[in-house]
Design an enzyme around this catalytic site. Structure first.
Site, mmCIF file in Angstrom:
data_model
loop_
_atom_site.group_PDB
_atom_site.id
_atom_site.type_symbol
_atom_site.label_atom_id
_atom_site.label_comp_id
_atom_site.label_asym_id
_atom_site.label_seq_id
_atom_site.Cartn_x
_atom_site.Cartn_y
_atom_site.Cartn_z
ATOM 1 N N ASP A 48 -40.216 29.823 43.469
ATOM 2 C CA ASP A 48 -40.961 29.875 42.228
ATOM 3 C C ASP A 48 -42.428 30.134 42.585
ATOM 4 O O ASP A 48 -42.849 29.911 43.733
ATOM 5 C CB ASP A 48 -40.807 28.551 41.471
ATOM 6 C CG ASP A 48 -41.491 28.566 40.126
ATOM 7 O OD1 ASP A 48 -41.312 29.549 39.396
ATOM 8 O OD2 ASP A 48 -42.212 27.606 39.818
ATOM 9 N N ASP A 68 -45.633 29.745 39.976
ATOM 10 C CA ASP A 68 -46.540 28.787 39.342
ATOM 11 C C ASP A 68 -46.160 27.361 39.726
ATOM 12 O O ASP A 68 -45.049 26.911 39.469
ATOM 13 C CB ASP A 68 -46.486 28.930 37.815
ATOM 14 C CG ASP A 68 -47.047 30.254 37.338
ATOM 15 O OD1 ASP A 68 -48.205 30.546 37.668
ATOM 16 O OD2 ASP A 68 -46.329 30.986 36.638
ATOM 17 N N ASP A 100 -40.791 23.646 41.615
ATOM 18 C CA ASP A 100 -41.497 22.418 41.227
ATOM 19 C C ASP A 100 -40.971 21.822 39.940
ATOM 20 O O ASP A 100 -41.408 20.741 39.543
ATOM 21 C CB ASP A 100 -42.995 22.694 41.072
ATOM 22 C CG ASP A 100 -43.290 23.543 39.834
ATOM 23 O OD1 ASP A 100 -42.644 24.613 39.678
ATOM 24 O OD2 ASP A 100 -44.146 23.149 39.014
#
Length: 342
Positions: free
Chosen positions: A26, A28, A225
């Site tokens: 990922d 961001d 995250d």
């Protein structure tokens, strides 16, 4: 789908960058936040790549094109080709192309990432419900997306035009904190129309399919995250995952995670890709990792010992997930997490 319920983070005797052939990362909250590189990300990814691990960047953010993302990563010091970037815009464009005629018009509520992805699939992006679109697609359009764009989507959907969304992440991390994501904008249109979109992005199968088609990964490791997108996406795709604590997920959310949100591994940041992972073992009525032992007490999680904070968190995960079984743990972990500074 029937899967074994994970009751503890796994250990690994090998560095994760050696145990897996491809990292599906990922962006961001993992590689950068607000456009700035997260601490240790550049060096960690460089070391993993030099060691032979293929790095692919998988993002639910449909705003930017793969070329723009690759250019940004390269500027940060992470050499990247556009072919290494997979976006939810690409996944939703493929989903639409399988349901509408070639060359069909699609009303775009979003940015350049959606337009480029649609053209790649032979579809024509348009801006108005009056352009006779056969589909509406909504993706993150940045903080300046105007209210009139949501209205345009509503006009088309009210006429029976099918609605697609790149993703439904309610929030997006930035340099100043957590901001509304595409999911918040999708809710505006949902409330106004009463319609339901077809969604392509993580954690749903269209995104995982797009990622595997474009990377050819044989033994991928999802690195993210967010529990409800990255980790659940790995669960749905039946692949392993590493949660890093540099984005939106905190210790309390991790301890309360239901089975589909429980990562294979947990680490502080992307340096966790370069190391093995400590094993969590049973210890009497509890679980031990490093110098910490965690147990499920009466109404709360209890922690004894000392050592690395992450080892304590891993032990707490084992105690919480075992106690919760197929649900989410409702035991209070506040005091235990406070001991760890988490």
């Amino acid at each position: 789908m029937s899967q074994t319920v994970r009751t503890r983070p796994e250990g690994s005797g090998q560095a994760l960058s050696e145990a897996y052939d491809t990292a599906l990362l990922d962006l961001d909250g993992v590689v950068y936040a607000g456009g700035l590189a997260i601490a240790h990300a550049v060096e960690s990814l460089g070391t993993a790549s030099k060691g032979g691990m293929h790095l692919a960047y998988v993002t639910n953010n449909a705003l930017r094109t793969p070329d723009a993302v690759a250019e940004h990563l390269t500027e940060l010091g992470i050499p990247t080709e556009a072919s290494d970037v997979i976006t939810s815009a690409q996944a939703v464009a493929r989903l639409i192309s399988e349901q509408v005629p070639a060359g069909a018009r699609v009303l775009v509520i979003g940015g350049d990432g959606l337009r480029v992805a649609l053209r790649e699939r032979g579809l024509e992006p348009v801006d108005s419900a009056e352009d006779e679109p056969v589909a509406v697609v909504q993706g993150y359009g940045g903080p300046d997306l105007t209210w009139s764009r949501f209205a345009e989507a509503c006009y088309a959907i009210a006429r029976g035009v099918p609605w697609f969304a790149s993703n439904t992440d309610l929030t997006i991390p930035g340099a100043r904190g957590i901001a509304p994501g595409n999911g918040a904008a999708v809710e505006v249109v949902r409330i106004a129309t009463g319609a339901e979109p077809q969604v392509a992005g993580k954690p749903l199968p269209p995104m995982h399919r797009e990622t595997i088609l474009r990377t050819g990964a044989n033994r991928p490791l999802v690195v993210g995250d967010r529990l409800d997108t990255d980790i659940e996406g790995a669960f749905n795709g039946e692949v392993d995952s590493l949660l890093v604590l540099t984005g939106v997920t905190d210790g309390a959310q991790l301890l309360a995670a239901p089975p589909q949100h429980r990562p294979t591994y947990v680490d502080a940041d992307l340096r966790g890709m370069l190391t093995g992972q400590p094993e969590v073992v049973e210890a009497g009525d509890g679980f031990r990792c490093g110098g910490w032992t965690a147990t499920a007490g009466s109404g709360e999680l209890e922690l004894t010992g000392e050592g690395e904070a992450l080892d304590g968190l891993r032990a707490l995960c084992a105690a919480a997930w075992t106690a919760a079984g197929e649900g989410g743990c409702e035991l209070d972990g506040g005091k235990a997490l406070a001991r760890l500074g988490l």
